[in-house]
Design an enzyme around this catalytic site. Sequence first.
Site, PDB file in Angstrom:
ATOM      1  CE  LYS A   1      45.868  34.723  10.720  1.00 48.63           C
ATOM      2  NZ  LYS A   1      45.780  35.655   9.649  1.00 48.63           N
TER       3      LYS A   1
ATOM      4  CE  LYS B   1      42.214  36.284  10.099  1.00 49.85           C
ATOM      5  NZ  LYS B   1      42.793  36.991   9.132  1.00 49.85           N
TER       6      LYS B   1
END
Length: 323
Positions: A247, A194
């Site tokens: 992400k 992320k």
Amino acid sequence: MLQRPRRNRQSAVIRSMVEENRLSVKDMMFPLFVMEGQKTQTEISSMPGIYRFTLDLLLAEIESCVKLGIQSFALFPQIPESKKDSMASESYKKGNIYIESIYQISQRFPEISLLTDVAMDPYSSDGHDGIVQDGQILNDETLPVLAKMAIAQAQAGSKLIGPSDMMDGRVGFLRQALDEAGFSQVGIMAYTAKYASAFYGPFRDALESAPKFGDKKTYQMNPANRREALIEAELDEMEGADFLMVKPALAYLDIISLLKENSHLPIAAYNVSGEYAMVKAAAQNGWIDGEKAMLESLLSIKRAGAQVILTYFAKEFAQLKLA
Ligand code: PBG
């Protein structure tokens, strides 16, 4: 010329025959936002077509999505500022809007998959994913808060949790906490790679969860780094993750493909709020064909190797009459 690649492009049938990737609604997980109250839905201004729902209307929304073939959802709460504190203590309180939503959704739709979010930021008066002390985000002190949240969610019926915080060691910590509490069947979709991204802006509008100071660069990854994603992936795998997630998705297709090649776990990718907003904004201005841009970007995420695509486009995709 012996090879003429255009031969396999000459008709729609041939193009379809040699098509390597095809999107299905079954690839997609639809993120939803819930808020306190009744009979209200509010459109998020930076995410046209996406709403925050009160629980009564959220149940109706899920029902309509299920009818369209969507089987999988992710849920995030908007918490009133008055209930936020530095320890995110609202996050594991019995009967809070999030826990209540998980309970009602899993009772009413036992067949769907619901990814429930484990992170402090929606409930944190600092807007951070960890406990803040003297401007620092504490790692190990945050883990027990995450564990309380995960167990409260599992007790309410969650079968899949998504730690979206990026604290070190949290996958293993949560795995052990869930197992000890008798929830060995509850899965973990780890937010593995992320990145500290500008593309989360509209999501923070939806939750009113933007950091009150600083940024998230001491815990989320540096967008410049690729090899470091392998360290995160190895750790999450060793700590017991069931899925690895990348992400955002579109600016990180190389990372999706890297993890796909280096792990046997299923790979998920989060096509985040800012990626959605860009397509919508350009389409509303008549600058691009929004539907085609949506399909092309979703396809690129699948082609890169994502088996699960978290996307705000899921419902719109499901509504298309695709042959
Ligand atoms: C935070 C969280 C974020 C998103 C999901 N969980 C934003 C952030 O890290 O600040 C972003 C999702 C999106 O942009 O669609 N735990």
